[in-house]
Design an enzyme around this catalytic site. Structure first.
Site, PDB file in Angstrom:
ATOM      1  N   GLY A   1       0.836  -1.195   0.000  1.00 31.69           N
ATOM      2  CA  GLY A   1       0.000   0.000   0.000  1.00 31.69           C
ATOM      3  C   GLY A   1       0.865   1.237   0.000  1.00 31.69           C
ATOM      4  O   GLY A   1       2.060   1.161   0.289  1.00 31.69           O
TER       5      GLY A   1
ATOM      6  N   CYS B   1       5.368  -6.140   1.521  1.00 30.12           N
ATOM      7  CA  CYS B   1       5.732  -4.719   1.489  1.00 30.12           C
ATOM      8  C   CYS B   1       5.080  -3.959   2.655  1.00 30.12           C
ATOM      9  O   CYS B   1       5.440  -4.191   3.792  1.00 30.12           O
ATOM     10  CB  CYS B   1       5.360  -4.133   0.122  1.00 30.12           C
ATOM     11  SG  CYS B   1       6.214  -2.595  -0.217  1.00 30.12           S
ATOM     12  N   TYR B   2       4.136  -3.092   2.392  1.00 27.20           N
ATOM     13  CA  TYR B   2       3.474  -2.404   3.511  1.00 27.20           C
ATOM     14  C   TYR B   2       2.908  -3.423   4.506  1.00 27.20           C
ATOM     15  O   TYR B   2       2.933  -3.211   5.715  1.00 27.20           O
ATOM     16  CB  TYR B   2       2.354  -1.485   3.004  1.00 27.20           C
ATOM     17  CG  TYR B   2       1.633  -0.741   4.116  1.00 27.20           C
ATOM     18  CD1 TYR B   2       2.127   0.467   4.608  1.00 27.20           C
ATOM     19  CD2 TYR B   2       0.478  -1.269   4.690  1.00 27.20           C
ATOM     20  CE1 TYR B   2       1.490   1.133   5.642  1.00 27.20           C
ATOM     21  CE2 TYR B   2      -0.167  -0.600   5.732  1.00 27.20           C
ATOM     22  CZ  TYR B   2       0.338   0.600   6.197  1.00 27.20           C
ATOM     23  OH  TYR B   2      -0.286   1.257   7.223  1.00 27.20           O
TER      24      TYR B   2
ATOM     25  N   HIS C   1       7.760  -7.548  -3.970  1.00 26.89           N
ATOM     26  CA  HIS C   1       6.435  -7.919  -4.487  1.00 26.89           C
ATOM     27  C   HIS C   1       6.488  -9.234  -5.266  1.00 26.89           C
ATOM     28  O   HIS C   1       6.898  -9.249  -6.422  1.00 26.89           O
ATOM     29  CB  HIS C   1       5.902  -6.818  -5.414  1.00 26.89           C
ATOM     30  CG  HIS C   1       5.522  -5.573  -4.674  1.00 26.89           C
ATOM     31  ND1 HIS C   1       4.275  -5.408  -4.108  1.00 26.89           N
ATOM     32  CD2 HIS C   1       6.226  -4.463  -4.375  1.00 26.89           C
ATOM     33  CE1 HIS C   1       4.216  -4.237  -3.506  1.00 26.89           C
ATOM     34  NE2 HIS C   1       5.396  -3.638  -3.638  1.00 26.89           N
TER      35      HIS C   1
ATOM     36  N   GLU D   1       4.044 -10.839  -6.415  1.00 33.06           N
ATOM     37  CA  GLU D   1       2.913 -10.963  -7.347  1.00 33.06           C
ATOM     38  C   GLU D   1       3.202 -10.380  -8.729  1.00 33.06           C
ATOM     39  O   GLU D   1       2.498 -10.675  -9.678  1.00 33.06           O
ATOM     40  CB  GLU D   1       1.664 -10.290  -6.751  1.00 33.06           C
ATOM     41  CG  GLU D   1       1.697  -8.763  -6.643  1.00 33.06           C
ATOM     42  CD  GLU D   1       2.418  -8.243  -5.394  1.00 33.06           C
ATOM     43  OE1 GLU D   1       3.180  -9.004  -4.778  1.00 33.06           O
ATOM     44  OE2 GLU D   1       2.211  -7.062  -5.047  1.00 33.06           O
TER      45      GLU D   1
ATOM     46  N   SER E   1     -26.077  -8.747 -24.310  1.00 31.21           N
ATOM     47  CA  SER E   1     -25.552  -7.770 -25.264  1.00 31.21           C
ATOM     48  C   SER E   1     -24.778  -8.467 -26.373  1.00 31.21           C
ATOM     49  O   SER E   1     -24.498  -7.879 -27.405  1.00 31.21           O
ATOM     50  CB  SER E   1     -24.629  -6.787 -24.541  1.00 31.21           C
ATOM     51  OG  SER E   1     -23.421  -7.442 -24.186  1.00 31.21           O
ATOM     52  N   GLY E   2     -24.403  -9.707 -26.125  1.00 36.53           N
ATOM     53  CA  GLY E   2     -23.543 -10.394 -27.079  1.00 36.53           C
ATOM     54  C   GLY E   2     -22.077 -10.279 -26.681  1.00 36.53           C
ATOM     55  O   GLY E   2     -21.222 -10.935 -27.245  1.00 36.53           O
ATOM     56  N   GLY E   3     -21.795  -9.445 -25.692  1.00 36.93           N
ATOM     57  CA  GLY E   3     -20.431  -9.307 -25.183  1.00 36.93           C
ATOM     58  C   GLY E   3     -20.053 -10.493 -24.296  1.00 36.93           C
ATOM     59  O   GLY E   3     -20.895 -11.347 -24.000  1.00 36.93           O
ATOM     60  N   VAL E   4     -18.787 -10.514 -23.864  1.00 35.98           N
ATOM     61  CA  VAL E   4     -18.280 -11.663 -23.111  1.00 35.98           C
ATOM     62  C   VAL E   4     -19.069 -11.903 -21.821  1.00 35.98           C
ATOM     63  O   VAL E   4     -19.536 -13.009 -21.557  1.00 35.98           O
ATOM     64  CB  VAL E   4     -16.791 -11.447 -22.729  1.00 35.98           C
ATOM     65  CG1 VAL E   4     -16.244 -12.656 -22.007  1.00 35.98           C
ATOM     66  CG2 VAL E   4     -15.958 -11.140 -23.956  1.00 35.98           C
ATOM     67  N   ASP E   5     -19.229 -10.852 -21.012  1.00 36.43           N
ATOM     68  CA  ASP E   5     -19.771 -11.046 -19.670  1.00 36.43           C
ATOM     69  C   ASP E   5     -21.221 -11.533 -19.684  1.00 36.43           C
ATOM     70  O   ASP E   5     -21.571 -12.499 -19.009  1.00 36.43           O
ATOM     71  CB  ASP E   5     -19.656  -9.752 -18.849  1.00 36.43           C
ATOM     72  CG  ASP E   5     -18.230  -9.221 -18.846  1.00 36.43           C
ATOM     73  OD1 ASP E   5     -17.318  -9.984 -19.218  1.00 36.43           O
ATOM     74  OD2 ASP E   5     -18.029  -8.048 -18.484  1.00 36.43           O
ATOM     75  N   SER E   6     -22.057 -10.852 -20.450  1.00 34.47           N
ATOM     76  CA  SER E   6     -23.459 -11.268 -20.440  1.00 34.47           C
ATOM     77  C   SER E   6     -23.624 -12.628 -21.129  1.00 34.47           C
ATOM     78  O   SER E   6     -24.477 -13.421 -20.736  1.00 34.47           O
ATOM     79  CB  SER E   6     -24.359 -10.204 -21.079  1.00 34.47           C
ATOM     80  OG  SER E   6     -24.094 -10.059 -22.453  1.00 34.47           O
ATOM     81  N   SER E   7     -22.790 -12.927 -22.112  1.00 35.71           N
ATOM     82  CA  SER E   7     -22.896 -14.225 -22.795  1.00 35.71           C
ATOM     83  C   SER E   7     -22.530 -15.373 -21.850  1.00 35.71           C
ATOM     84  O   SER E   7     -23.214 -16.397 -21.808  1.00 35.71           O
ATOM     85  CB  SER E   7     -21.971 -14.268 -24.020  1.00 35.71           C
ATOM     86  OG  SER E   7     -22.348 -13.292 -24.956  1.00 35.71           O
TER      87      SER E   7
ATOM     88  N   LYS F   1     -11.791 -11.236 -15.263  1.00 35.48           N
ATOM     89  CA  LYS F   1     -12.117 -11.331 -16.688  1.00 35.48           C
ATOM     90  C   LYS F   1     -11.565 -12.603 -17.346  1.00 35.48           C
ATOM     91  O   LYS F   1     -12.275 -13.286 -18.079  1.00 35.48           O
ATOM     92  CB  LYS F   1     -11.556 -10.106 -17.418  1.00 35.48           C
ATOM     93  CG  LYS F   1     -12.033  -9.973 -18.849  1.00 35.48           C
ATOM     94  CD  LYS F   1     -13.351  -9.266 -18.880  1.00 35.48           C
ATOM     95  CE  LYS F   1     -13.873  -9.018 -20.260  1.00 35.48           C
ATOM     96  NZ  LYS F   1     -15.128  -8.253 -20.213  1.00 35.48           N
TER      97      LYS F   1
END
Ligand code: XMP
Length: 513
Positions: free
Chosen positions: A55, A82-83, A169, A171, A223-229, A369
């Site tokens: 942070g 770290c923090y 870090h 990550e 919508s045809g997009g990734v998320d709603s599909s 995602k």
């Protein structure tokens, strides 16, 4: 078997989400929580381990964010990064001091004592640092296990209490073996089995959705997009015909877009898909409007009305499903001066759930995602849907500059289809962030055959980007640009000039409106 979970407490690092992602890459489920989460909550949730993120704050400053100190008494392993390390040391009686020089960039880590975190790793690893303060005295019970040029306490541990700290870090990709270090913490220290997988996620989600929905009905705006599909495919697997999807044809879609959605979801998945053919209504509302914000507003309002009307005609509906993702729902902490927990609320469809008394169902709200894409793949969605380029909600309305006219839209659709076809053929469609055409309602002089023409201009906007926050124009092969330009001018009536947009974002934006 109970899902094992790691809590990632967020102290405001830009890398907090990356930590959570890395943990999941190790097949362990992770959840980001505010740094102030009470230890009792973590105990009740039965977390297998706790990671304190980095942070921007300094533990030496009054009012800097602190975790619940009871955390260290839970008997659950804790890893501070770290923090996170500095706050552990500070709270348990060590000493942190303001450093003259900010340590930023690569360092070489050398091990000084054996530690479960480094089992199976080389003696030296390159690590990525980014910190101002430094640890100068360890709390009682701790010992150093690795050092860098600038710090004897780059990695410290209290094996008895299972408390660990990393100054660097693990990550970020710049740290060699970073994921292995995290995996050692998860598997060797926390005892995680590493059995969290997408197949399990589907199984669990299907059960949860069925239990929550019961005999009721769910509606989802597709919508045809990734998320709603992907949300549609998951819900359909769980509740079949109790799901109705609504696809609104607003007249601002790309060539064949509606047919593709119908083919996939109605024919392939046999879903109850209602297509609202409302192009006329949207275009009427847009008549004479050329201000970009006004266009967006009208489209948004019309969408909500159409959607609401469509739901009313389905009959009894209890749930509204949305493809909300994890980054939208994480409670983000703002740590600048006074730490306050802000909750990012996902934009619902214009207050519609409250007005229509619908309960929200968000089956993807635990996923990132790329996990959504993996899930979609497991559910049988094609690559064209899962790796589709982003497409704005207001559609082609923000790509026909100024006033929207049906003939302008028709021209843009044809030009855009040619660009996409050539991008796919050149194997570049999935390599860029977005590639699209913009219709410019200006006319320029040209010559075709023996005739003088006075026609419109199409701009090519093709950008590379990681997250749409910044973007740069893609350096495409000149031959490809030439082919696209030739084809558009020859095949699309009303266009006699093609220009290439070579602006970066910032100061330009990706879309032209
Ligand atoms: P800009 O133009 O701001 O776009 O650089 C960044 C990303 O967002 C998309 N975009 C939108 N998406 N509604 C959306 O759903 C909108 O009004 C909108 N405007 C821009 C754009 O395509 C790019 O990926």
């Amino acid at each position: 078997m109970e899902t094992q979970k790691i809590a990632v407490l967020d102290f405001g690092s830009q890398y907090t989400q990356v930590i959570a992602r890395r943990v999941r890459e190790c097949q362990v489920y992770s959840q980001i929580l505010p740094y102030s989460t009470p230890a009792s909550q973590l105990r009740d949730e039965g977390v297998a381990g706790i990671i304190l993120s980095g942070g921007p704050a300094s533990v030496l400053r009054e009012g800097s964010p602190r975790p619940d100190p009871a955390l260290f008494e839970l008997g659950v392993p804790v890893l501070g990064i770290c923090y996170g390390l500095q706050v552990i040391a500070h709270l348990l009686g060590g000493e942190v001091e303001r450093s003259e020089r900010r340590e930023y960039g690569h360092g070489v880590l050398r091990r000084t004592a054996p530690s479960p975190l480094f089992e199976g790793l080389p003696e030296e690893v390159r690590v990525w640092n980014s910190h101002g303060d430094r640890l100068v005295r360890l709390p009682a019970g701790f010992r150093p296990v690795a050092a860098t040029e600038n710090s004897d306490f780059a990695v410290v541990e209290d094996a008895e209490r299972s408390l660990f700290g990393l100054q660097f870090h693990p990550e970020v990709a710049h740290t060699e073996f970073g994921t292995e270090i995290l995996r050692n913490f998860l598997h060797r220290v926390c005892g995680c089995r590493g059995d969290w997988s997408m197949a399990d996620f589907i199984e669990r989600s299907v059960e949860e959705i069925r239990a929550r929905v019961g005999e009721d009905h769910v509606v989802l705006g597709l919508s045809g997009g990734v998320d709603s599909s992907v949300a549609a495919a998951l819900l359909h697997r769980a509740i079949g015909d109790q799901l109705t999807c609504i696809f609104v044809d607003n007249g601002l879609l790309r060539l064949h877009e509606r047919e593709q959605v119908e083919l996939l979801f109605r024919e392939n998945f046999a879903m109850d898909l209602r297509v609202e053919d409302r192009a006329g209504e949207f275009l009427r509302r847009l008549e004479g409007v050329s201000d970009p914000e006004e266009k967006r507003k009208r489209i948004g309002n019309t969408f909500v009305e159409v959607f609401e009307d469509s739901i009313t005609r389905i009959g009894e509906v209890k749930f509204l499903a949305q493809g909300t993702l994890y980054p939208d729902v994480i409670e983000s902490v703002s740590i600048d001066g006074n730490p306050a927990a802000l909750i990012k609320s996902h934009h619902n469809v214009g207050g519609l759930p409250e007005r229509m008394r619908l309960e929200l169902l968000e089956p993807l709200r635990q996923l990132f995602k790329d996990e959504v894409r993996e899930l979609g793949h497991e559910l049988g969605l094609p690559r064209e849907v899962l790796w589709r380029q982003p497409f704005p909600g207001p559609g082609l309305a923000v790509r026909v500059l100024g006033e929207i006219r049906p003939d302008y839209l028709a021209t843009l659709r044809l030009a855009d289809a040619i660009l996409q076809e050539e991008m796919v053929a050149a194997d570049l469609y999935y390599k860029v962030w977005q590639s699209f055409c913009v219709f410019l309602p200006v006319r320029t002089v040209g010559v075709m055959g023996d005739e003088r023409t006075y026609d419109h201009v199409v701009a090519l906007r093709i950008v590379e980007s990681a997250d749409a926050m910044t973007a740069d124009w893609a350096r495409l092969p000149h031959d490809l640009v030439r082919r696209v330009s030739n084809r558009i001018i020859n095949e699309v009536e009303g266009v006699n000039r093609v220009v290439l947009d070579v602006s970066s974002k910032p100061p330009s934006t990706i879309e032209w409106e």
